[in-house]
Design a protein around this motif. Structure first.
Motif, PDB file in Angstrom:
ATOM      1  N   HIS A  30       0.363  -3.265  -7.749  1.00 27.75           N
ATOM      2  CA  HIS A  30       1.589  -2.863  -7.052  1.00 27.75           C
ATOM      3  C   HIS A  30       1.944  -1.399  -7.264  1.00 27.75           C
ATOM      4  O   HIS A  30       2.591  -0.790  -6.405  1.00 27.75           O
ATOM      5  N   GLN A  31       1.542  -0.840  -8.424  1.00 25.85           N
ATOM      6  CA  GLN A  31       1.880   0.549  -8.754  1.00 25.85           C
ATOM      7  C   GLN A  31       3.367   0.828  -8.508  1.00 25.85           C
ATOM      8  O   GLN A  31       3.736   1.720  -7.726  1.00 25.85           O
ATOM      9  N   LEU A  68       7.442   5.644   1.847  1.00 28.50           N
ATOM     10  CA  LEU A  68       6.630   5.080   2.934  1.00 28.50           C
ATOM     11  C   LEU A  68       5.344   5.872   3.176  1.00 28.50           C
ATOM     12  O   LEU A  68       4.676   5.712   4.196  1.00 28.50           O
ATOM     13  N   GLU A  69       4.974   6.717   2.210  1.00 29.63           N
ATOM     14  CA  GLU A  69       3.667   7.363   2.222  1.00 29.63           C
ATOM     15  C   GLU A  69       2.652   6.383   1.647  1.00 29.63           C
ATOM     16  O   GLU A  69       2.957   5.644   0.701  1.00 29.63           O
ATOM     17  N   ASP A 124      11.859  -4.430  -0.848  1.00 28.69           N
ATOM     18  CA  ASP A 124      11.262  -5.755  -0.642  1.00 28.69           C
ATOM     19  C   ASP A 124       9.818  -5.622  -0.175  1.00 28.69           C
ATOM     20  O   ASP A 124       8.918  -6.304  -0.677  1.00 28.69           O
ATOM     21  N   LEU A 125       9.609  -4.750   0.798  1.00 30.00           N
ATOM     22  CA  LEU A 125       8.274  -4.623   1.401  1.00 30.00           C
ATOM     23  C   LEU A 125       7.257  -4.061   0.430  1.00 30.00           C
ATOM     24  O   LEU A 125       6.169  -4.623   0.257  1.00 30.00           O
ATOM     25  N   ILE A 126       7.600  -2.947  -0.227  1.00 32.44           N
ATOM     26  CA  ILE A 126       6.599  -2.288  -1.073  1.00 32.44           C
ATOM     27  C   ILE A 126       6.404  -3.006  -2.406  1.00 32.44           C
ATOM     28  O   ILE A 126       5.375  -2.836  -3.063  1.00 32.44           O
ATOM     29  N   GLU A 156       0.830  -1.217   0.000  1.00 32.48           N
ATOM     30  CA  GLU A 156       0.000   0.000   0.000  1.00 32.48           C
ATOM     31  C   GLU A 156       0.863   1.267   0.000  1.00 32.48           C
ATOM     32  O   GLU A 156       0.336   2.374  -0.030  1.00 32.48           O
ATOM     33  N   LEU A 157       2.207   1.096   0.073  1.00 31.08           N
ATOM     34  CA  LEU A 157       3.092   2.233   0.285  1.00 31.08           C
ATOM     35  C   LEU A 157       3.931   2.585  -0.929  1.00 31.08           C
ATOM     36  O   LEU A 157       4.229   1.740  -1.767  1.00 31.08           O
TER      37      LEU A 157
END
Length: 631
Positions: free
Chosen positions: A598-599, A367-368, A425-427, A362-363
């Motif tokens: 994923h954008q 990290l916005e 990795d996370l986003i 979602e980020l």
């Protein structure tokens, strides 16, 4: 209460770094937490650093974060993990005095310019229903804008950005056997309202689990029969601003589980909420509970348990390695079955805790959140585990929350830092279990070492004007010393024959070699070079070590730097926000769906999404360039 530019919610490791970073970037910042007295609390293990994690701490420090300086005021047992291996996998780690760490963090933040600490419980977030006048070119069209927060007492505080760092508090639920206790951590109430708020915003929520071991009384442990583990002497500070550690150092000790321990656990396995079905969420694969260890590694006869004192004046001991949620009576049996712990007193039982997290896909790289402008998330709310991972995210989120007010941003790529690897990795991939950083996750770990974090990142931070004068001065002094030492080493030359007369044998090819080249020779090294040229003894030990590593990895680093240049070409090609992938020819429906979900921010990030083929990337790249020409 006055209004602020940025509000940080949560006083854990992510919140502390986010608040300091935002304030350092010039924003009027408020840190809101339940209790100011628990800011900087080490909720689980009393240690900072480790393999990969220690590199993150050095990166935080290189960007003028606070974790490195604080642990150096509280560290009571320093150890360089993997010291016998190459510098690329060294892991600086420090056992902390919990009280000293908490007090040092609170002192730092209380005196931080532009930062106000507020006690209170945030129950809701306020956002606009439509796009505000853009003070930032980074605002996403048609997304609501952050406007402020609402405390549980109904009081509202306005702001332009919020950094949410709730740790395990989002609908937190503690499990000890069949007992269930709503809590964010032991004896602290959970945050319930914010989970509802995030769901209302349409953010994808999940549920994760982590745990902690029982705490023991040190007075009840038979230390004399246990294996002592001494720390490094002298200890190596974490912060690049510190030359030495002045805190008294102590030893840790080691014990082991045994066949009796394993039988107790196996006999009571169904009393564990993880195995009774009471807990349904996923726990950390790489930091499993003792129940998991016994079940998954049934062939192992014993498991190591590190007994880590929690402070110089604190009797509490943390038995690292027996995290558990078994009932209290079983925990007593487990502890008493181990050598040295036969009469150990449990001060607080171990427990598991379940909590809500937001799918990190979602980020954005800043990290916005993609759905709410001005809302940033950092730490365990993004599905990670560990103080260091939380601190790294907090720093990035806090900087961006502040910089966005000026239409600027700060991001780290996979080739810049372990923090960049973690965020990417996370986003890009998301996570279905608590994410932990490992050296193996980084493609460029020869370059991303713990020893050179300042050389990689401090100038990058300086470009964004988020590095203090004190740190920049220290960095420039180090850089000058490094350059002078390199020049000196390269100016001193010798032939193979001259070396042989000095008792050093290398290939007799008639080629004159300089001292910089010779220190990488296994038959030579810095010590022998310093005998040949005694003036090299004037080089400071830290500078010597830096140059030794550079010389050792020289040819490999040249090759990896070439790879990094190629990587950055792809990663620098931005994909327009909200690109309509349905209009791009030749993309399959599956690829369109993945890209739309994923954008990805760049072509490089798109390529790291599973199932996205090189042909798909070429089609997207061609479309972007065609649209750019048309405009």
């Amino acid at each position: 209460m006055e209004d602020y530019d940025v509000i940080v919610i949560g006083g854990g490791h992510a919140g502390c770094e986010a608040a300091a970073a935002s304030a350092r970037a010039g924003a009027r910042t408020a840190l809101i937490t339940h209790k100011a007295a628990t800011i900087g609390e080490m909720s689980c293990n009393p240690a900072i650093g480790g393999i990969a994690k220690g590199t993150i701490v050095r990166e935080i420090d290189a960007l003028d974060g606070v974790m490195g300086t604080v642990i150096d005021r509280a560290g009571i047992h320093y150890k360089m993990l993997n010291a016998t291996k190459g510098p690329a996998v060294w892991g600086p780690r420090a056992q902390a005095d919990r009280r000293l760490y908490r007090e040092a963090m609170q002192e730092v933040l209380r005196n931080y310019p532009n930062l106000t600490i507020i006690e209170g419980e945030v129950d809701d977030l306020k956002v606009s229903s439509k796009q505000q006048a853009a003070s930032s070119s980074l605002l996403t069209a048609h997304c609501p804008q952050m406007q402020g927060i609402v405390l549980k007492n109904g009081h509202e505080i306005k702001c332009q950005s919020v950094v949410l760092t709730t740790g395990t508090f989002l609908s937190g639920l503690i499990h000890i056997g069949d007992k269930k206790i709503p809590a964010g951590r032991a004896s602290e109430a959970p945050a319930l309202g914010l989970s509802k708020t995030l769901a209302r915003f349409g953010l994808a929520l999940g549920r994760l689990k982590t745990g902690t071991p029982p705490r023991l009384s040190g007075r009840s442990i038979n230390w004399k029969i246990l294996e002592e583990q001494k720390g490094d002497n002298p200890p190596t500070p974490f912060s690049y601003l510190n030359q030495q550690v002045n805190v008294p150092q102590i030893s840790c000790y080691i014990t082991h589980t045994n066949a009796g321990t394993h039988k107790i656990i196996q006999d009571n396995l169904l009393r564990s909420p993880m195995y009774s079905g009471q807990i349904k969420s996923t726990g950390p694969r790489y930091c499993p509970s003792i129940e998991d260890k016994i079940s998954r590694f049934a062939d192992k006869e014993r498991h190591q348990v590190f007994l880590e004192p929690e402070g110089l004046d604190d009797d509490t001991v943390y038995p690292n390695g027996i995290s558990t949620s078994l009932p209290e009576d079983v925990q007593i049996q487990i502890v008493h079955s181990m050598k040295g712990l036969e009469n150990a007193v449990i001060l607080r039982p171990g427990y598991a805790i379940e909590y809500d997290y937001v799918d990190p896909r979602e980020l954005k790289p800043t990290l916005e959140t993609k759905k709410i402008n001005g809302l940033y998330l950092a730490g365990q709310i993004n599905g990670t585990t560990g103080y260091e991972e939380a601190g790294g995210q907090g720093l990035v989120a806090g900087l961006n929350a502040a910089l966005s007010l000026k239409g600027e941003s700060f991001t780290l790529s996979r080739s810049d830092a372990y923090i960049g690897v973690m965020i990417d990795d996370l986003i890009t991939l998301g996570t279905s279990e608590p994410y932990r950083m490992f050296t193996s996750r980084a493609e460029y770990r020869l370059t991303l070492r713990a020893d050179n974090a300042d050389l990689r990142l401090t100038q990058l931070g300086h470009k964004s004007k988020v590095i203090s004068h004190k740190r920049m001065e220290a960095f420039n002094n180090k850089l000058a010393a490094l350059n002078a030492a390199r020049e000196k080493l390269k100016s001193l030359q010798v032939t193979p024959n001259e070396l042989e007369k000095l008792g050093i044998s290398i290939n007799k090819d008639g080629v004159r070699r300089n001292a910089y080249e010779l220190i990488s020779h296994p038959q030579v090294g810095f010590d022998k070079v310093s005998v040949i040229w005694p003036e090299l003894n004037e080089i400071a030990p830290g500078i010597k070590n830096q140059i030794r590593v550079e010389s050792m990895y020289g040819s490999y680093l040249d090759r990896q730097n070439a790879e990094i240049r190629e990587f950055r070409k792809e990663d620098s090609i931005n994909i327009p926000a909200k690109l309509d992938y349905s209009v791009i020819p030749s993309l399959s429906n599956e690829v369109r769906q993945k890209l739309a979900k994923h954008q990805p921010a760049t072509i490089g990030a798109a390529g790291r999404i599973p199932g996205i083929t090189p042909a798909s990337l070429t089609a997207v790249l061609h479309y972007i360039r065609k649209q750019a020409k048309a405009s």
